[in-house]
Design an enzyme around this catalytic site. Structure first.
Site, PDB file in Angstrom:
ATOM      1  N   TRP A  10     -55.291 -26.815  31.195  1.00  0.00           N
ATOM      2  CA  TRP A  10     -55.664 -25.781  30.220  1.00  0.00           C
ATOM      3  C   TRP A  10     -55.586 -26.298  28.792  1.00  0.00           C
ATOM      4  O   TRP A  10     -54.866 -25.768  27.974  1.00  0.00           O
ATOM      5  CB  TRP A  10     -54.792 -24.538  30.369  1.00  0.00           C
ATOM      6  CG  TRP A  10     -55.252 -23.752  31.519  1.00  0.00           C
ATOM      7  CD1 TRP A  10     -55.863 -24.215  32.648  1.00  0.00           C
ATOM      8  CD2 TRP A  10     -55.152 -22.333  31.678  1.00  0.00           C
ATOM      9  NE1 TRP A  10     -56.135 -23.199  33.492  1.00  0.00           N
ATOM     10  CE2 TRP A  10     -55.705 -22.019  32.937  1.00  0.00           C
ATOM     11  CE3 TRP A  10     -54.637 -21.315  30.893  1.00  0.00           C
ATOM     12  CZ2 TRP A  10     -55.758 -20.729  33.403  1.00  0.00           C
ATOM     13  CZ3 TRP A  10     -54.696 -20.050  31.378  1.00  0.00           C
ATOM     14  CH2 TRP A  10     -55.250 -19.752  32.629  1.00  0.00           C
TER      15      TRP A  10
ATOM     16  N   HIS B  85     -49.676 -21.900  27.113  1.00  0.00           N
ATOM     17  CA  HIS B  85     -50.888 -22.012  27.944  1.00  0.00           C
ATOM     18  C   HIS B  85     -50.818 -23.148  28.966  1.00  0.00           C
ATOM     19  O   HIS B  85     -51.801 -23.878  29.159  1.00  0.00           O
ATOM     20  CB  HIS B  85     -52.135 -22.177  27.062  1.00  0.00           C
ATOM     21  CG  HIS B  85     -52.480 -20.954  26.273  1.00  0.00           C
ATOM     22  ND1 HIS B  85     -52.828 -19.762  26.854  1.00  0.00           N
ATOM     23  CD2 HIS B  85     -52.506 -20.737  24.942  1.00  0.00           C
ATOM     24  CE1 HIS B  85     -53.072 -18.866  25.923  1.00  0.00           C
ATOM     25  NE2 HIS B  85     -52.867 -19.421  24.752  1.00  0.00           N
TER      26      HIS B  85
ATOM     27  N   ASP C 171     -47.255 -18.741  23.106  1.00  0.00           N
ATOM     28  CA  ASP C 171     -47.918 -19.035  24.381  1.00  0.00           C
ATOM     29  C   ASP C 171     -48.257 -20.518  24.436  1.00  0.00           C
ATOM     30  O   ASP C 171     -49.016 -21.021  23.597  1.00  0.00           O
ATOM     31  CB  ASP C 171     -49.195 -18.180  24.491  1.00  0.00           C
ATOM     32  CG  ASP C 171     -49.750 -18.140  25.906  1.00  0.00           C
ATOM     33  OD1 ASP C 171     -49.363 -19.003  26.718  1.00  0.00           O
ATOM     34  OD2 ASP C 171     -50.569 -17.244  26.190  1.00  0.00           O
TER      35      ASP C 171
ATOM     36  N   GLU D 289     -44.135 -18.665  26.521  1.00  0.00           N
ATOM     37  CA  GLU D 289     -44.994 -18.252  27.648  1.00  0.00           C
ATOM     38  C   GLU D 289     -45.688 -19.430  28.311  1.00  0.00           C
ATOM     39  O   GLU D 289     -46.183 -20.329  27.622  1.00  0.00           O
ATOM     40  CB  GLU D 289     -46.029 -17.268  27.086  1.00  0.00           C
ATOM     41  CG  GLU D 289     -47.066 -16.784  28.072  1.00  0.00           C
ATOM     42  CD  GLU D 289     -47.925 -15.688  27.437  1.00  0.00           C
ATOM     43  OE1 GLU D 289     -47.386 -14.933  26.604  1.00  0.00           O
ATOM     44  OE2 GLU D 289     -49.105 -15.591  27.770  1.00  0.00           O
TER      45      GLU D 289
ATOM     46  N   TYR E  31     -56.941 -23.681  21.799  1.00  0.00           N
ATOM     47  CA  TYR E  31     -57.110 -22.450  22.568  1.00  0.00           C
ATOM     48  C   TYR E  31     -56.249 -21.344  21.967  1.00  0.00           C
ATOM     49  O   TYR E  31     -55.091 -21.561  21.619  1.00  0.00           O
ATOM     50  CB  TYR E  31     -56.692 -22.699  24.017  1.00  0.00           C
ATOM     51  CG  TYR E  31     -56.953 -21.531  24.923  1.00  0.00           C
ATOM     52  CD1 TYR E  31     -58.224 -21.289  25.407  1.00  0.00           C
ATOM     53  CD2 TYR E  31     -55.932 -20.673  25.294  1.00  0.00           C
ATOM     54  CE1 TYR E  31     -58.473 -20.212  26.229  1.00  0.00           C
ATOM     55  CE2 TYR E  31     -56.173 -19.588  26.122  1.00  0.00           C
ATOM     56  CZ  TYR E  31     -57.450 -19.370  26.583  1.00  0.00           C
ATOM     57  OH  TYR E  31     -57.696 -18.297  27.403  1.00  0.00           O
TER      58      TYR E  31
END
Ligand code: EZ4
Ligand code: CO
Length: 402
Positions: free
Chosen positions: A402, A212, A210, A236, A159
């Protein structure tokens, strides 16, 4: 002045957007972004069927009262659909107020606290060599902060890593794409990426990553610790954030700063994270966290607790949201960073706007209101296309976070 029309405009200039246009009897109108990636039509219905009818005849200058009326009056509080709908109305009313006052919205929010809004861009590449090229492109464009994502050796897709670089779109299929995820492979790889990026670009470029929401607190603690030598600006969404206590464990183990909040929709999602100083950046946005009025409330709470803003600004947040975010970013005392993933030409054409990028900063428009418009005729040429965000499965097939 009264509200006489509330239009809900759904359009897909390369991706879906939902926009509210509130029109007054004096011809002044305001815009608000109501886009909820992958769930757009739920918000469109909420607005058309439940919000628009009660707004007709109201005084558009009663911004706080309208917010409270929609929030408390629904009985069913919070949630991304409700809060995106309220956000859109709130944003449109601030736009109207600015136009009526003849002032850019940031002046109504207390005026300028800084000369520009520092943004970060997304460098992503399948390999470390690829991503170094992308980071260099952002540095050449003047960016002072870059988010770095790479593929993970042994995993077919990841992702946030795509083939088109400047304009990638995670919502890529009507039925969600499925990626395979391995925490072991990921944790083994990421530190080597940042070692190379730091070696190449030196100590002062701000670097972000990130996660996620893919790790557990102790795994995130390990990642944060392993990234300490590379002095990230933030890590993040290290863990899924429904459990605010999870962040305490990460905090006890690492000095890597933590950012979270892009999926939060009210102050209640981050109140403990902020009050207990468990995070460093709160990434809530205008569109998903109740509009300019509620986001300012979150940022004010954050300011009391050494937490800075770092608003989400991916492509699914429309230019209307970006315009609103910039007015808030430039006005608040505790601004941190603003994410800036550029929109495509088709999107920019549907939403003509006065904000602009220069040398690592975005600048809000100086025109009255938000300084963004919608070309309704052009918007009508791009009908809605179903598009969902992807999901992750572990190598054994288990649905993963995710
Ligand atoms: O996954 O905007 O920080 N940015 C991100 C984005 C989000 C999408 C979700 O709609 O994580 O890519
Ligand atoms: Co993110």
């Amino acid at each position: 002045m009264n509200i006489v029309d509330v239009r809900v405009i759904v359009t897909c200039p390369d991706r879906n957007f939902v926009t509210v246009k509130i029109v007054t009897d004096e011809g002044v109108y305001g815009l608000g972004d109501a886009t909820l990636n992958g769930r757009e039509l739920a918000v469109a219905s909420y607005l058309r069927d439940h919000v628009a009818p009660v707004l007709i005849g109201r005084d558009p200058s009663r911004i706080e009262d309208t917010w409270q009326y929609l929030y408390k009056g629904a009985y069913w509080r919070r949630g991304p659909v409700t809060m995106s709908a309220i956000a859109a109305v709130d944003t449109a009313l601030w736009d109207i107020l600015g136009k009526v006052a003849g002032l850019p919205v940031y002046k109504l929010l207390g005026g300028r606290s800084r000369e520009g809004v520092t943004v970060y861009g997304h460098a992503n590449g399948e390999t470390v060599d690829d991503v170094l090229v992308e980071v260099a492109r952002y540095v050449e464009m003047g960016y002072r902060a870059v988010r770095v994502q790479t593929g993970v050796p042994g995993l077919a897709s990841t992702y946030g890593v795509s083939h088109d670089k400047m304009f990638y779109e995670p919502a890529d299929a009507a039925v969600p794409t499925e990626n395979v995820w391995s925490t072991e492979r990921y944790l083994a790889h990421v530190p080597s990426v940042f070692a190379r990026v730091r070696a190449e670009f030196g100590p002062t470029l701000r670097l972000l990553h990130d996660v996620h929401h893919r790790l557990t607190p102790i795994e995130a603690a390990r990642l944060g610790k392993s990234l300490e030598p590379y002095a990230l600006t933030w890590m993040e969404d290290p863990v899924p954030a429904e459990l605010q206590d999870g962040f305490r464990l990460i905090r006890q183990h690492t000095t890597t700063p933590i950012a979270v909040g892009e999926v939060f929709n009210t102050i209640w999602d981050c109140e403990r994270l902020i009050r207990e100083q468990l995070i460093d950046y709160i990434r809530t946005t205008v569109v998903h966290a109740g509009g300019i009025s509620h986001l300012r409330r979150i940022f004010d709470l954050a300011a009391l607790h050494h937490v800075r803003s770092g608003s989400h600004g991916a492509t699914d947040l429309s230019p209307v949201c970006m315009a609103a975010a910039l007015h808030l970013d430039v006005a608040i005392p505790n601004f941190g960073l603003q994410e800036y993933m550029r929109h495509t030409e088709a999107t920019d054409a549907v939403f003509p706007h006065g904000y602009h990028y220069a040398g690592g900063y975005l600048h809000p428009a100086e025109t009255p209101g938000l300084g963004v418009d919608i070309d309704e005729e052009l918007a009508a040429q791009y009908p809605y296309r179903p598009a969902s965000l992807p999901l992750n499965r572990l190598e054994d097939g288990t649905v993963h976070s995710w």
